[in-house]
Design a protein around this motif. Structure first.
Motif, PDB file in Angstrom:
ATOM      1  N   MET A   1      38.649  62.975  -9.562  1.00  0.00           N
ATOM      2  CA  MET A   1      39.911  61.763  -9.979  1.00  0.00           C
ATOM      3  C   MET A   1      38.228  61.213 -11.226  1.00  0.00           C
ATOM      4  SD  MET A   1      40.331  58.550  -8.975  1.00  0.00           S
ATOM      5  CE  MET A   1      40.265  57.126  -9.564  1.00  0.00           C
ATOM      6  N   TYR A   2      39.413  60.986 -12.500  1.00  0.00           N
ATOM      7  CA  TYR A   2      38.084  60.620 -13.789  1.00  0.00           C
ATOM      8  C   TYR A   2      38.331  59.454 -14.214  1.00  0.00           C
ATOM      9  CZ  TYR A   2      41.286  62.607 -16.956  1.00  0.00           C
ATOM     10  OH  TYR A   2      41.897  62.434 -18.140  1.00  0.00           O
ATOM     11  N   VAL A   3      37.786  58.144 -14.219  1.00  0.00           N
ATOM     12  CA  VAL A   3      38.376  57.344 -15.222  1.00  0.00           C
ATOM     13  C   VAL A   3      37.378  57.572 -17.103  1.00  0.00           C
ATOM     14  CG1 VAL A   3      38.964  56.001 -13.750  1.00  0.00           C
ATOM     15  CG2 VAL A   3      36.474  56.182 -14.675  1.00  0.00           C
ATOM     16  N   ARG A   4      38.329  56.433 -18.228  1.00  0.00           N
ATOM     17  CA  ARG A   4      37.518  56.826 -19.166  1.00  0.00           C
ATOM     18  C   ARG A   4      36.966  54.922 -19.314  1.00  0.00           C
ATOM     19  NH1 ARG A   4      43.006  58.395 -22.072  1.00  0.00           N
ATOM     20  NH2 ARG A   4      43.299  57.328 -21.281  1.00  0.00           N
ATOM     21  N   VAL A   5      36.019  55.180 -19.696  1.00  0.00           N
ATOM     22  CA  VAL A   5      35.717  54.012 -20.014  1.00  0.00           C
ATOM     23  C   VAL A   5      35.199  53.657 -21.753  1.00  0.00           C
ATOM     24  CG1 VAL A   5      33.874  52.435 -19.282  1.00  0.00           C
ATOM     25  CG2 VAL A   5      34.363  53.890 -17.938  1.00  0.00           C
ATOM     26  N   LYS A   6      35.986  52.190 -22.164  1.00  0.00           N
ATOM     27  CA  LYS A   6      36.101  52.257 -23.485  1.00  0.00           C
ATOM     28  C   LYS A   6      35.300  51.501 -23.706  1.00  0.00           C
ATOM     29  CE  LYS A   6      40.390  55.343 -24.405  1.00  0.00           C
ATOM     30  NZ  LYS A   6      39.632  55.700 -26.214  1.00  0.00           N
TER      31      LYS A   6
ATOM     32  N   ILE B   1      33.494  57.708 -22.942  1.00  0.00           N
ATOM     33  CA  ILE B   1      32.512  57.750 -21.089  1.00  0.00           C
ATOM     34  C   ILE B   1      33.888  58.315 -20.324  1.00  0.00           C
ATOM     35  CG2 ILE B   1      30.577  57.442 -19.714  1.00  0.00           C
ATOM     36  CD1 ILE B   1      29.429  55.036 -21.411  1.00  0.00           C
ATOM     37  N   PHE B   2      33.444  59.378 -19.972  1.00  0.00           N
ATOM     38  CA  PHE B   2      34.271  60.334 -19.609  1.00  0.00           C
ATOM     39  C   PHE B   2      33.864  60.181 -18.168  1.00  0.00           C
ATOM     40  CE2 PHE B   2      36.441  61.488 -22.575  1.00  0.00           C
ATOM     41  CZ  PHE B   2      37.208  61.102 -22.821  1.00  0.00           C
ATOM     42  N   LEU B   3      33.941  59.762 -16.541  1.00  0.00           N
ATOM     43  CA  LEU B   3      32.883  59.224 -15.562  1.00  0.00           C
ATOM     44  C   LEU B   3      34.231  60.501 -14.247  1.00  0.00           C
ATOM     45  CD1 LEU B   3      31.933  56.378 -15.446  1.00  0.00           C
ATOM     46  CD2 LEU B   3      30.034  57.826 -16.150  1.00  0.00           C
ATOM     47  N   ASN B   4      33.453  61.116 -13.716  1.00  0.00           N
ATOM     48  CA  ASN B   4      33.980  61.206 -12.566  1.00  0.00           C
ATOM     49  C   ASN B   4      33.547  60.615 -11.079  1.00  0.00           C
ATOM     50  OD1 ASN B   4      34.946  64.190 -13.248  1.00  0.00           O
ATOM     51  ND2 ASN B   4      32.983  64.795 -13.125  1.00  0.00           N
TER      52      ASN B   4
ATOM     53  N   LYS C   1      26.217  53.495 -13.143  1.00  0.00           N
ATOM     54  CA  LYS C   1      26.113  54.424 -13.461  1.00  0.00           C
ATOM     55  C   LYS C   1      26.009  54.954 -15.251  1.00  0.00           C
ATOM     56  CE  LYS C   1      28.846  57.506 -10.039  1.00  0.00           C
ATOM     57  NZ  LYS C   1      29.420  58.338  -9.920  1.00  0.00           N
ATOM     58  N   ILE C   2      26.830  53.617 -15.667  1.00  0.00           N
ATOM     59  CA  ILE C   2      27.335  53.618 -17.431  1.00  0.00           C
ATOM     60  C   ILE C   2      25.480  53.419 -17.538  1.00  0.00           C
ATOM     61  CG2 ILE C   2      28.435  51.860 -18.589  1.00  0.00           C
ATOM     62  CD1 ILE C   2      30.644  52.164 -16.905  1.00  0.00           C
ATOM     63  N   GLY C   3      25.324  52.219 -16.997  1.00  0.00           N
ATOM     64  CA  GLY C   3      23.950  51.840 -17.343  1.00  0.00           C
ATOM     65  C   GLY C   3      22.644  52.801 -17.573  1.00  0.00           C
ATOM     66  N   GLU C   4      22.727  53.774 -16.626  1.00  0.00           N
ATOM     67  CA  GLU C   4      21.942  54.678 -16.710  1.00  0.00           C
ATOM     68  C   GLU C   4      22.029  55.542 -17.927  1.00  0.00           C
ATOM     69  OE1 GLU C   4      21.788  57.099 -13.092  1.00  0.00           O
ATOM     70  OE2 GLU C   4      21.378  55.437 -11.878  1.00  0.00           O
ATOM     71  N   ILE C   5      23.469  55.842 -18.109  1.00  0.00           N
ATOM     72  CA  ILE C   5      23.689  56.518 -19.655  1.00  0.00           C
ATOM     73  C   ILE C   5      23.741  55.369 -20.459  1.00  0.00           C
ATOM     74  CG2 ILE C   5      26.085  57.348 -20.265  1.00  0.00           C
ATOM     75  CD1 ILE C   5      27.005  57.546 -17.602  1.00  0.00           C
ATOM     76  N   ILE C   6      24.275  54.565 -20.727  1.00  0.00           N
ATOM     77  CA  ILE C   6      23.076  54.041 -22.179  1.00  0.00           C
ATOM     78  C   ILE C   6      21.876  52.944 -22.218  1.00  0.00           C
ATOM     79  CG2 ILE C   6      25.835  54.061 -21.895  1.00  0.00           C
ATOM     80  CD1 ILE C   6      25.899  50.902 -21.635  1.00  0.00           C
ATOM     81  N   ASP C   7      21.461  53.441 -20.992  1.00  0.00           N
ATOM     82  CA  ASP C   7      20.093  52.689 -20.790  1.00  0.00           C
ATOM     83  C   ASP C   7      20.359  51.094 -21.108  1.00  0.00           C
ATOM     84  OD1 ASP C   7      17.486  52.712 -20.263  1.00  0.00           O
ATOM     85  OD2 ASP C   7      17.155  53.135 -22.586  1.00  0.00           O
ATOM     86  N   VAL C   8      20.747  50.053 -20.155  1.00  0.00           N
ATOM     87  CA  VAL C   8      21.019  48.990 -19.774  1.00  0.00           C
ATOM     88  C   VAL C   8      21.190  48.911 -18.071  1.00  0.00           C
ATOM     89  CG1 VAL C   8      22.758  48.469 -21.625  1.00  0.00           C
ATOM     90  CG2 VAL C   8      23.943  48.602 -20.290  1.00  0.00           C
ATOM     91  N   PRO C   9      20.781  47.555 -17.811  1.00  0.00           N
ATOM     92  CA  PRO C   9      20.795  47.317 -16.579  1.00  0.00           C
ATOM     93  C   PRO C   9      22.355  47.287 -16.299  1.00  0.00           C
ATOM     94  CG  PRO C   9      19.888  45.968 -17.672  1.00  0.00           C
ATOM     95  CD  PRO C   9      20.241  46.236 -18.929  1.00  0.00           C
TER      96      PRO C   9
ATOM     97  N   LEU D   1      39.415  51.965 -18.154  1.00  0.00           N
ATOM     98  CA  LEU D   1      38.708  50.539 -18.224  1.00  0.00           C
ATOM     99  C   LEU D   1      38.231  50.189 -19.506  1.00  0.00           C
ATOM    100  CD1 LEU D   1      37.160  52.088 -14.826  1.00  0.00           C
ATOM    101  CD2 LEU D   1      39.177  50.212 -14.909  1.00  0.00           C
ATOM    102  N   TYR D   2      38.045  48.913 -20.113  1.00  0.00           N
ATOM    103  CA  TYR D   2      37.197  48.888 -20.685  1.00  0.00           C
ATOM    104  C   TYR D   2      35.599  47.392 -20.500  1.00  0.00           C
ATOM    105  CZ  TYR D   2      42.181  48.981 -22.318  1.00  0.00           C
ATOM    106  OH  TYR D   2      43.559  49.864 -22.400  1.00  0.00           O
ATOM    107  N   MET D   3      34.937  48.010 -21.746  1.00  0.00           N
ATOM    108  CA  MET D   3      33.455  47.364 -20.963  1.00  0.00           C
ATOM    109  C   MET D   3      32.748  47.126 -22.022  1.00  0.00           C
ATOM    110  SD  MET D   3      29.526  50.073 -20.935  1.00  0.00           S
ATOM    111  CE  MET D   3      30.331  50.736 -21.586  1.00  0.00           C
ATOM    112  N   ILE D   4      32.260  45.648 -21.554  1.00  0.00           N
ATOM    113  CA  ILE D   4      31.987  44.678 -22.491  1.00  0.00           C
ATOM    114  C   ILE D   4      30.197  44.931 -22.290  1.00  0.00           C
ATOM    115  CG2 ILE D   4      33.761  43.729 -22.931  1.00  0.00           C
ATOM    116  CD1 ILE D   4      32.720  41.682 -21.418  1.00  0.00           C
TER     117      ILE D   4
END
Length: 99
Positions: free
Chosen positions: A6-11, A17-20, A33-41, A74-77
């Motif tokens: 399964m994967y999701v798209r985070v926009k 960002i595509f995540l498994n 996981k997103i925090g690690e990818i974009i280097d934010v807490p 998924l929508y990210m802010i």
């Protein structure tokens, strides 16, 4: 039997960002996981299941509890730097090819 991949798209803005993921994954784990990818807490990331900030914010539950399916968007802010406020949901519309 294992569940299918399964994967999701985070926009966010013009980024996707595509995540498994697994149905049992929590939104808190995905934020990490997103925090690690974009280097934010992870505490500086919010996820929404709809582009409506009033109704779509996720809580730290499993995907299956929020009826998130494979290929969901998924929508990210992010929290604004040096502030306690958050950005607005801003996702660029896909460009249609010229006819």
């Amino acid at each position: 039997m294992a569940s299918p991949p399964m994967y999701v798209r985070v926009k966010r803005k013009t980024t996707t960002i595509f995540l498994n993921v697994e149905k049992s994954d929590s939104f808190g784990g995905i934020k990490a996981k997103i925090g690690e990818i974009i280097d934010v807490p992870a505490t500086s990331v919010r996820l929404f299941t709809t582009p409506d900030m009033a109704t779509g914010e996720t809580v730290d539950t499993a995907f299956v509890d929020n009826f998130v399916e494979s290929d969901a968007v998924l929508y990210m802010i992010l929290k604004k730097e040096g502030s306690e406020s958050w950005e607005e949901i801003d996702v660029a519309e896909a460009q249609k090819p010229a006819a």
